[in-house]
Design a protein around this motif. Sequence first.
Motif, mmCIF file in Angstrom:
data_model
loop_
_atom_site.group_PDB
_atom_site.id
_atom_site.type_symbol
_atom_site.label_atom_id
_atom_site.label_comp_id
_atom_site.label_asym_id
_atom_site.label_seq_id
_atom_site.Cartn_x
_atom_site.Cartn_y
_atom_site.Cartn_z
ATOM 1 N N SER A 149 -3.908 8.746 -9.326
ATOM 2 C CA SER A 149 -3.720 8.161 -7.999
ATOM 3 C C SER A 149 -5.045 7.736 -7.375
ATOM 4 O O SER A 149 -5.136 6.692 -6.724
ATOM 5 C CB SER A 149 -3.002 9.169 -7.088
ATOM 6 N N LYS A 150 -6.089 8.550 -7.574
ATOM 7 C CA LYS A 150 -7.401 8.216 -7.021
ATOM 8 C C LYS A 150 -8.006 6.980 -7.680
ATOM 9 O O LYS A 150 -8.839 6.298 -7.074
ATOM 10 C CB LYS A 150 -8.346 9.409 -7.167
ATOM 11 N N GLU A 151 -7.584 6.697 -8.907
ATOM 12 C CA GLU A 151 -8.098 5.528 -9.622
ATOM 13 C C GLU A 151 -7.215 4.295 -9.434
ATOM 14 O O GLU A 151 -7.489 3.240 -10.000
ATOM 15 C CB GLU A 151 -8.214 5.856 -11.113
ATOM 16 N N ASN A 152 -6.174 4.419 -8.622
ATOM 17 C CA ASN A 152 -5.220 3.333 -8.407
ATOM 18 C C ASN A 152 -5.496 2.660 -7.058
ATOM 19 O O ASN A 152 -5.310 3.275 -6.007
ATOM 20 C CB ASN A 152 -3.796 3.892 -8.433
ATOM 21 N N PRO A 153 -5.920 1.410 -7.051
ATOM 22 C CA PRO A 153 -6.232 0.734 -5.785
ATOM 23 C C PRO A 153 -5.010 0.492 -4.900
ATOM 24 O O PRO A 153 -5.167 0.208 -3.704
ATOM 25 C CB PRO A 153 -6.854 -0.595 -6.237
ATOM 26 N N ALA A 154 -3.797 0.600 -5.462
ATOM 27 C CA ALA A 154 -2.585 0.394 -4.663
ATOM 28 C C ALA A 154 -2.227 1.619 -3.826
ATOM 29 O O ALA A 154 -1.398 1.540 -2.934
ATOM 30 C CB ALA A 154 -1.405 0.030 -5.571
ATOM 31 N N LYS A 183 -1.924 5.916 -12.340
ATOM 32 C CA LYS A 183 -3.061 4.997 -12.297
ATOM 33 C C LYS A 183 -2.595 3.553 -12.130
ATOM 34 O O LYS A 183 -3.291 2.734 -11.532
ATOM 35 C CB LYS A 183 -3.900 5.137 -13.571
ATOM 36 N N THR A 184 -1.409 3.238 -12.649
ATOM 37 C CA THR A 184 -0.908 1.863 -12.600
ATOM 38 C C THR A 184 0.235 1.657 -11.624
ATOM 39 O O THR A 184 0.754 0.550 -11.495
ATOM 40 C CB THR A 184 -0.450 1.432 -14.007
ATOM 41 N N GLU A 244 -3.274 3.978 -1.094
ATOM 42 C CA GLU A 244 -4.237 4.000 0.007
ATOM 43 C C GLU A 244 -4.634 5.416 0.398
ATOM 44 O O GLU A 244 -5.811 5.713 0.615
ATOM 45 C CB GLU A 244 -3.633 3.290 1.218
ATOM 46 N N GLU A 245 -3.645 6.297 0.480
ATOM 47 C CA GLU A 245 -3.900 7.664 0.920
ATOM 48 C C GLU A 245 -3.011 8.622 0.137
ATOM 49 O O GLU A 245 -1.929 8.253 -0.333
ATOM 50 C CB GLU A 245 -3.606 7.828 2.413
ATOM 51 N N ILE A 267 0.847 -1.183 0.000
ATOM 52 C CA ILE A 267 0.000 0.000 0.000
ATOM 53 C C ILE A 267 0.892 1.245 0.000
ATOM 54 O O ILE A 267 1.866 1.327 0.750
ATOM 55 C CB ILE A 267 -0.925 0.010 1.224
#
Length: 203
Positions: free
Chosen positions: A35-40, A199-200, A42-43, A8
């Motif tokens: 960054s907001k669309e990247n699940p990795a 994003k990735t 966290e904050e 994370i």
Amino acid sequence: MIIKEVRIVKLLVIYTHPNHKSLSYSFLEKVIKGSKENPAIEEMQVLDLYEEGFNPLLVFNEEKRRRDMHRDPALEKYRNQIMWADKLVFVYPIWWGRPPAMLMGYIDQMFAANFAYKDNGGLLPEGLLKGKSVVCISSMMGPTHYPLFFLNNAHKILMKRAVFQYVGMKKVKFFEFGNMESPNGKQAEKLEKIYRYFKTLAS
């Protein structure tokens, strides 16, 4: 089937440009969007140095000594942000071959002895920000390869060797975009590149 664990990421984005209608701000928006669309990720925290009213001036006198800068209460908020983050992202223009004075003033104060590094009497100090990584996103009016061929790569050497590696941050990635005031500068393509990268981004 082996599932690879993704670490994370906590992202601190430091933006340095006085104009929110600038191309630099468009790069910031792409960092945030990706960054907001990247699940990795966290904050994320964003520090806009101009909007924050950050004071880049160093002041040393009888009451305020350089040796105490690492515990200056006025800078505690910014120290906490750096310690919190896994990755620091700097978004800024290149002016006169180097980052804006505002950003360098931030670095002068934040990367202080006994916070960012410690002198143990050896040839080089001990970096205290080990394990963190850095991304620098910079743009300039001149050609992309101008800093390399005419300035001996001064910008990257300054940021990577003299600043980040000195305090222990070994992993530094650069996006150095030139011709940004040209109609043929491929601005949209470069903005998309930043969006896709964040994003990735996995770690």
